[in-house]
Design an enzyme around this catalytic site. Structure first.
Site, PDB file in Angstrom:
ATOM      1  N   ASP A  48     -29.714 -57.556 -23.085  1.00 18.59           N
ATOM      2  CA  ASP A  48     -29.772 -57.747 -24.697  1.00 18.59           C
ATOM      3  C   ASP A  48     -30.755 -56.581 -25.227  1.00 18.59           C
ATOM      4  O   ASP A  48     -30.317 -55.858 -26.390  1.00 18.59           O
ATOM      5  CB  ASP A  48     -29.986 -59.027 -25.056  1.00 18.59           C
ATOM      6  CG  ASP A  48     -29.230 -60.089 -24.746  1.00 18.59           C
ATOM      7  OD1 ASP A  48     -28.061 -59.575 -24.187  1.00 18.59           O
ATOM      8  OD2 ASP A  48     -29.911 -61.156 -24.582  1.00 18.59           O
TER       9      ASP A  48
ATOM     10  N   ASP B 113     -34.286 -70.891 -26.771  1.00 13.26           N
ATOM     11  CA  ASP B 113     -34.680 -70.995 -25.013  1.00 13.26           C
ATOM     12  C   ASP B 113     -35.588 -71.914 -24.740  1.00 13.26           C
ATOM     13  O   ASP B 113     -37.037 -71.824 -25.365  1.00 13.26           O
ATOM     14  CB  ASP B 113     -34.882 -69.382 -24.803  1.00 13.26           C
ATOM     15  CG  ASP B 113     -33.576 -68.424 -24.763  1.00 13.26           C
ATOM     16  OD1 ASP B 113     -32.639 -68.953 -25.227  1.00 13.26           O
ATOM     17  OD2 ASP B 113     -33.731 -67.303 -24.644  1.00 13.26           O
TER      18      ASP B 113
HETATM   19  O1  RIB Z   1     -29.449 -62.654 -22.210  1.00 12.12           O
HETATM   20  C1  RIB Z   1     -30.636 -63.677 -22.409  1.00 12.12           C
HETATM   21  C2  RIB Z   1     -29.958 -64.847 -23.158  1.00 12.12           C
HETATM   22  O2  RIB Z   1     -28.810 -65.488 -22.603  1.00 12.12           O
HETATM   23  C3  RIB Z   1     -31.128 -65.878 -23.400  1.00 12.12           C
HETATM   24  O3  RIB Z   1     -31.912 -65.623 -24.467  1.00 12.12           O
HETATM   25  C4  RIB Z   1     -30.174 -67.228 -23.343  1.00 12.12           C
HETATM   26  O4  RIB Z   1     -30.297 -67.765 -24.616  1.00 12.12           O
HETATM   27  C5  RIB Z   1     -28.837 -66.808 -23.053  1.00 12.12           C
HETATM   28  O5  RIB Z   1     -27.911 -66.894 -24.085  1.00 12.12           O
END
Ligand code: RIB
Ligand code: NA
Length: 308
Positions: A250, A13
């Site tokens: 996540d 990221d």
């Molecule tokens: O959900 C967040 C993630 O989405 C980030 O870390 C980025 O990599 C995207 O894939």
């Protein structure tokens, strides 16, 4: 054998922080730049591992400057990387992220090596997948691969249908839990999500064949319904001052997996409440994986919920 197996994406990221998000065609002066490990699959795996879950990751990285470093990052938090494959001639997945002072974000991803995750990889990790207590998938890697893995899995199969897409009906009958946010739920049902139609949307999603559905609502917590007990519920979340909401979904998915394995006999509102608590903690810190709590037992609290 790992109890929690994640098949999915890894990405580096590249994040800029600015007062607000840029408009199309606009150049903004930001105030901070960071490079960190992300990707929905790996974020979920790391969230679960940091909370003490025994995890394995099935994924692809590129053979560029990031591949080896990314694998080391996974190993450092205790993720089993036997099925993390460095792939020649492709770049590691990346994401360009902009974060506004309000905590909102905007993301463009380039999947790179993530696109190489194949049915062959599923075959090579079949034992791991079959024995997983929780198998987690998302939509940043090829759909056919996730579908193949979900057909093999025998434990709880948790699909986080993110990023949003509508053509995933084939996998839904293999899902024990479908976890989506509001825009994803809206796209899948062709209905704008609203509290007034939450139950109708939950029912519509259950009709696709999955066993249960969780819709995460950010600061509003989450709604849940399962085929077995049929009673839709709304689990509340604590309100905090959000600094960076990237990867909060996540954190929720990873925490949910760890708590499902650790607290098998606990009621679902408590498991969802605890996962919301972990996601809430993550938005108070910058970044994704670095903002997830370590060895935090969210179960010490009782979570409020309401019947819908
Ligand atoms: O959900 C967040 C993630 O989405 C980030 O870390 C980025 O990599 C995207 O894939
Ligand atoms: Na964060």
């Amino acid at each position: 054998m790992s109890k929690i197996v994640v098949i999915g994406s890894c990405g580096v990221d590249f994040t800029t922080y600015a007062p607000r998000l840029p408009k199309p065609g606009e150049t903004l002066i930001g105030n901070k730049f960071t490079t960190s490990y992300g990707g929905k699959g790996a974020n979920q795996c790391v969230a679960a591992a940091k909370l003490g879950g025994k995890t394995s990751m099935i994924c692809r990285l590129g053979n560029d400057q990031w591949g080896d470093k990314y694998r080391d990052n996974l190993e450092q938090v205790g993720v089993d990387t036997t099925h993390v494959k460095i792939t020649p001639n492709v770049t590691t997945g990346i994401a360009q992220i902009s974060v506004a002072e309000s905590g909102e974000n905007q993301i463009v991803i380039v999947p790179g090596a993530n696109n190489c995750l194949s049915k062959e990889d599923v075959k090579n990790s079949a034992d791991l997948i079959t024995n997983a207590e929780v198998l987690i998938g998302q939509l940043e890697t090829p759909f056919e691969t996730t579908l193949e893995a979900f057909k093999l899995g025998k434990g709880i199969k948790l699909l986080n249908a993110a990023p949003a897409r509508s053509d995933i009906t084939e996998i839904l009958p293999y899902c024990s839990i479908l976890c989506v946010n509001e825009p994803e739920a809206s796209l899948l049902t062709n209905t704008e999500f609203d509290f007034k139609n939450a139950v109708a949307i939950l029912k519509q999603l259950l009709d696709t064949g999955c066993e249960s559905v969780i819709i995460t609502l950010g600061p509003e917590g989450a709604v849940y319904m399962s085929k077995i007990d049929q009673q839709p519920i709304h689990v509340f979340s604590e309100r905090v001052n959000a600094i960076d909401t990237t990867g909060a979904g996540d954190a929720f998915v990873g925490a949910l997996a760890t708590y499902l394995v650790t607290y098998k006999d606990k009621p679902m509102h408590q498991i969802i409440g605890a996962a919301c608590q972990v996601a809430t903690m993550s938005v108070t810190k910058e970044g994704t994986q670095t903002s997830y709590p370590r060895k935090f037992d969210a179960f010490k609290k009782d979570y409020k919920y309401a019947l819908l």
